[in-house]
Write a protein that holds these residues in place. Structure first.
Motif, PDB file in Angstrom:
ATOM      1  N   UNK A 341       1.366  -1.390  -0.135  1.00 22.13           N
ATOM      2  CA  UNK A 341       0.087  -0.212  -0.041  1.00 22.13           C
ATOM      3  C   UNK A 341       0.970   1.337   0.296  1.00 22.13           C
ATOM      4  N   UNK A 342       1.961   1.242   0.656  1.00 22.96           N
ATOM      5  CA  UNK A 342       2.989   2.761   0.625  1.00 22.96           C
ATOM      6  C   UNK A 342       3.526   3.157  -0.744  1.00 22.96           C
ATOM      7  N   UNK A 343       3.618   1.565  -1.359  1.00 26.44           N
ATOM      8  CA  UNK A 343       4.311   1.934  -2.763  1.00 26.44           C
ATOM      9  C   UNK A 343       3.507   2.510  -3.522  1.00 26.44           C
ATOM     10  N   UNK A 344       2.108   2.830  -2.734  1.00 27.82           N
ATOM     11  CA  UNK A 344       1.150   3.567  -3.966  1.00 27.82           C
ATOM     12  C   UNK A 344       1.735   5.270  -4.369  1.00 27.82           C
ATOM     13  N   UNK A 345       2.938   5.477  -3.312  1.00 31.36           N
ATOM     14  CA  UNK A 345       3.526   6.302  -3.175  1.00 31.36           C
ATOM     15  C   UNK A 345       4.601   7.346  -3.600  1.00 31.36           C
ATOM     16  N   UNK A 346       5.124   6.143  -4.508  1.00 35.09           N
ATOM     17  CA  UNK A 346       6.055   5.641  -4.625  1.00 35.09           C
ATOM     18  C   UNK A 346       5.347   6.415  -6.942  1.00 35.09           C
ATOM     19  N   UNK A 347       5.734   7.391  -6.887  1.00 33.94           N
ATOM     20  CA  UNK A 347       4.970   8.559  -8.362  1.00 33.94           C
ATOM     21  C   UNK A 347       5.975   9.270  -8.773  1.00 33.94           C
ATOM     22  N   UNK A 348       6.391  10.055  -9.798  1.00 32.43           N
ATOM     23  CA  UNK A 348       7.340  10.778 -10.166  1.00 32.43           C
ATOM     24  C   UNK A 348       6.950  11.750  -9.375  1.00 32.43           C
ATOM     25  N   UNK A 349       8.139  12.396  -8.968  1.00 31.62           N
ATOM     26  CA  UNK A 349       8.553  13.659  -8.549  1.00 31.62           C
ATOM     27  C   UNK A 349       8.081  13.349  -6.749  1.00 31.62           C
ATOM     28  N   UNK A 350       8.682  11.955  -6.541  1.00 34.10           N
ATOM     29  CA  UNK A 350       8.753  11.404  -4.690  1.00 34.10           C
ATOM     30  C   UNK A 350      10.421  11.331  -4.460  1.00 34.10           C
ATOM     31  N   UNK A 351      10.398  11.108  -3.248  1.00 38.04           N
ATOM     32  CA  UNK A 351      11.840  11.518  -2.826  1.00 38.04           C
ATOM     33  C   UNK A 351      11.736   9.906  -2.128  1.00 38.04           C
ATOM     34  N   UNK A 354      11.370   9.549   1.429  1.00 36.70           N
ATOM     35  CA  UNK A 354       9.693   9.641   1.909  1.00 36.70           C
ATOM     36  C   UNK A 354       8.660   8.629   1.589  1.00 36.70           C
ATOM     37  N   UNK A 355       9.292   8.038   0.638  1.00 34.05           N
ATOM     38  CA  UNK A 355       8.187   6.918  -0.073  1.00 34.05           C
ATOM     39  C   UNK A 355       8.935   6.044  -0.297  1.00 34.05           C
ATOM     40  N   UNK A 356       9.999   5.958  -0.854  1.00 34.06           N
ATOM     41  CA  UNK A 356      10.327   4.142  -1.258  1.00 34.06           C
ATOM     42  C   UNK A 356      10.919   3.725   0.074  1.00 34.06           C
ATOM     43  N   UNK A 357      11.735   4.556   0.380  1.00 33.80           N
ATOM     44  CA  UNK A 357      12.233   3.746   1.811  1.00 33.80           C
ATOM     45  C   UNK A 357      11.163   3.621   2.486  1.00 33.80           C
ATOM     46  N   UNK A 358      10.107   3.915   3.646  1.00 36.21           N
ATOM     47  CA  UNK A 358       9.138   3.546   4.245  1.00 36.21           C
ATOM     48  C   UNK A 358       8.760   2.633   3.036  1.00 36.21           C
ATOM     49  N   UNK A 359       8.309   1.810   2.121  1.00 36.50           N
ATOM     50  CA  UNK A 359       8.143   0.514   1.503  1.00 36.50           C
ATOM     51  C   UNK A 359       8.689   0.087   1.722  1.00 36.50           C
ATOM     52  N   UNK A 360       9.957   0.025   0.980  1.00 39.92           N
ATOM     53  CA  UNK A 360      10.773  -1.309   1.299  1.00 39.92           C
ATOM     54  C   UNK A 360      11.317  -1.796   2.412  1.00 39.92           C
TER      55      UNK A 360
END
Length: 514
Positions: A341-351, A354-360
């Motif tokens: 669900x957190x991977x939904x925040x991995x979009x163009x412009x995401x850092x 803030x987005x990739x590390x929490x999901x991973x």
């Protein structure tokens, strides 16, 4: 560990399976250099990767069963020798055809190493230490796979792509020495009569045909060759259980599937590795095509997942050994669902922070809870005499699952967020709902069928199935909420570089990604 010689055994198992799994990813970054030096086109470069995957996946069951019958240490060492000789052939290859042929032979050797390593652990380590040992094996195997692209990139830049294969030689010599000196022989004492050659041929042809079709369909479509391979493979797999019921010493004894734990754990494996393989592939694709990460940066971005697996898998394996597989195999997929669900925040412009590390990180915690107890549940569901067979079945299922997840979607254009609607929903729902539902099923063994070892479990109610399915659907839809990235929609390049871009780290659905 209380088991005698446990450290030597685990070292040999990890190194032996590690070099086999390393070769599935280390070659990815060497493909452009191979293409330039040997004049290889896109199709040839693809088969440098897929030839190894084809022979490895098709022979996993036969390799595991051979260890049970002829001696696990003997088959393990024989696989090492074949693998090492083929690695030397790869490094000396004068033409691309020679290299592909040597890679096929490498897969034959690896098919004895991967299931054999787990069978050695199951047969040589006491029940109290087995869960932790499987966890160490899972964690270290993930590390070797993750390090593959970095090691390969360094060797290609510092020396030559040929050293990617020469690296296997000293490692294999060390493993042979450890195995010959410190690992006792073990085998199935009840194996008698002629070997089941007809069954081995049926399952090998069946897996090879189906896997070939899965590999070739995304790029070639349903041609005469791919249709023939799929039909022949499916027919051989249908004939396989009929053959096994009639032979005196079957390659895969049908009574193993009377164990609810063995059947349930393997169905869970199919769901887990289909979902995880698809999710990791789509995430790597999103990082590279939408967020403009390089292949190396995408690998580094997912490295925390591997570190978490390394640290958490032994603990999760020990937990599963104490409490049974139900708790970690229920909690793990639900945590992984939160990561998806957190991977939904991995979009163009995401850092990244803030987005990739929490999901991973969250996804890695879920995998750490799931993988080692799942593997241990498969091995503990059968008597020690069938450890190699059980490992071969589970490894073959995981590889087919990875192909089901990755290859049909390999050239799909990501229309909304991480993937188009169909593949994303299918991947997430399989990973979440089926895993949790199966984890709640009855894992008790009927001792009259397969042995006396038991792992306690309870039946799940209707509310549990409904809740897990709802969570699956919600997480899948969250993944699809990301805005479309028109720039990510590209046709695959006809060059080797294009192939490398569309094959992110671990995209072959390798078990050791976990």
């Amino acid at each position: 560990m209380a088991s005698a010689g446990a450290r030597w055994l685990i070292a040999a198992a990890v190194l032996g399976s590690g070099i086999a799994l390393l070769d599935a990813t280390v070659v990815n970054v060497a493909l452009p250099a191979i293409g330039r030096e040997l004049g290889a086109g896109l199709t040839d470069q693809q088969w440098v990767l897929d030839g190894y995957l084809l022979s490895l996946s098709a022979l996993l069951l036969s390799g595991g069963a051979a260890g049970d019958r002829y001696g696990r240490r003997r088959v393990f060492i024989a696989g090492l020798i074949v693998f090492t000789a083929a690695s030397l052939g790869c490094g000396l290859a004068p033409t691309i055809g020679w290299l592909i042929g040597a890679r096929l032979v490498q897969g034959v050797g690896a098919a004895a190493l991967v299931p054999g390593s787990l069978a050695l652990i199951d047969a040589g380590i006491t029940a109290d230490d087995r869960g932790r040992a499987v966890g160490i094996w899972a964690g270290m195997s993930g590390v070797t796979t993750a390090l593959g692209p970095f090691i390969g990139g360094w060797l290609v830049d510092a020396a030559s792509w040929r050293w990617v294969f020469f690296l296997n030689l000293p490692l294999a010599v060390a493993v042979v020495w450890i195995a010959a000196r410190h690992i006792p022989e073990s085998r199935d004492p009840t194996a008698r009569g002629r070997p089941d050659l007809l069954g081995a041929a049926a399952v090998t042809v069946g897996l090879a045909g189906v896997i070939y079709a899965l590999i070739e369909f995304p790029s070639r479509g349903w041609t005469f060759v791919t249709v023939t391979a799929a039909v022949v493979g499916a027919a051989a797999l249908v004939a396989f259980p009929l053959i096994e019921r009639r032979v005196q010493s079957p390659l895969l004894p049908p009574q193993l599937f009377r164990s609810r734990q063995f059947t349930g754990a393997n169905l869970t494996t199919l769901a887990v590795y289909t979902g995880v393989g698809g999710a990791l592939f789509l995430l790597a694709l999103q990082l590279q095509q939408s967020l403009r990460y390089s292949a190396l940066a995408a690998g580094l971005a997912m490295l925390p997942m591997t570190i978490i697996m390394l640290i958490g898998s032994p603990w999760a394996g020990a937990l599963g050994e104490r409490s049974g597989p139900r708790l970690p195999m229920t909690v793990g997929p639900l945590i992984a669902a939160a990561g998806l669900a957190l991977m939904a925040r991995v979009v163009p412009g995401a850092t990244y922070l803030s987005a990739v590390l929490p999901a991973v990180v969250v996804f890695g915690i879920g995998l750490a809870f799931t993988v080692a107890p799942l593997t241990a549940a498969v091995l503990s569901a059968v008597p020690d005499a069938y450890a190699g067979t059980a490992s071969g079945v589970n490894n073959a299922i995981s590889r087919v699952a990875g192909l089901l997840a990755v290859h049909p979607a390999r050239y799909k254009c990501p229309r909304r967020g991480l993937a188009s609607r169909g593949p994303a929903v299918a991947v997430m729902e399989r990973c979440l709902s089926q895993c949790v539902v199966l984890a709640h099923s009855d894992f008790r063994i009927d001792s009259g069928h397969v042995g006396s070892r038991r792992v306690q479990g309870v039946r799940g109610g209707g509310w549990q199935r409904g809740a897990s399915a709802a969570a699956a659907r919600l997480s899948a839809e969250l993944i699809l909420l990301a805005p479309p990235d028109r720039g990510a929609c590209r046709q695959p390049s006809r060059s080797g570089a294009g192939l490398a871009r569309l094959r992110p780290i671990g995209s072959a659905g390798e078990r050791a990604d976990l």
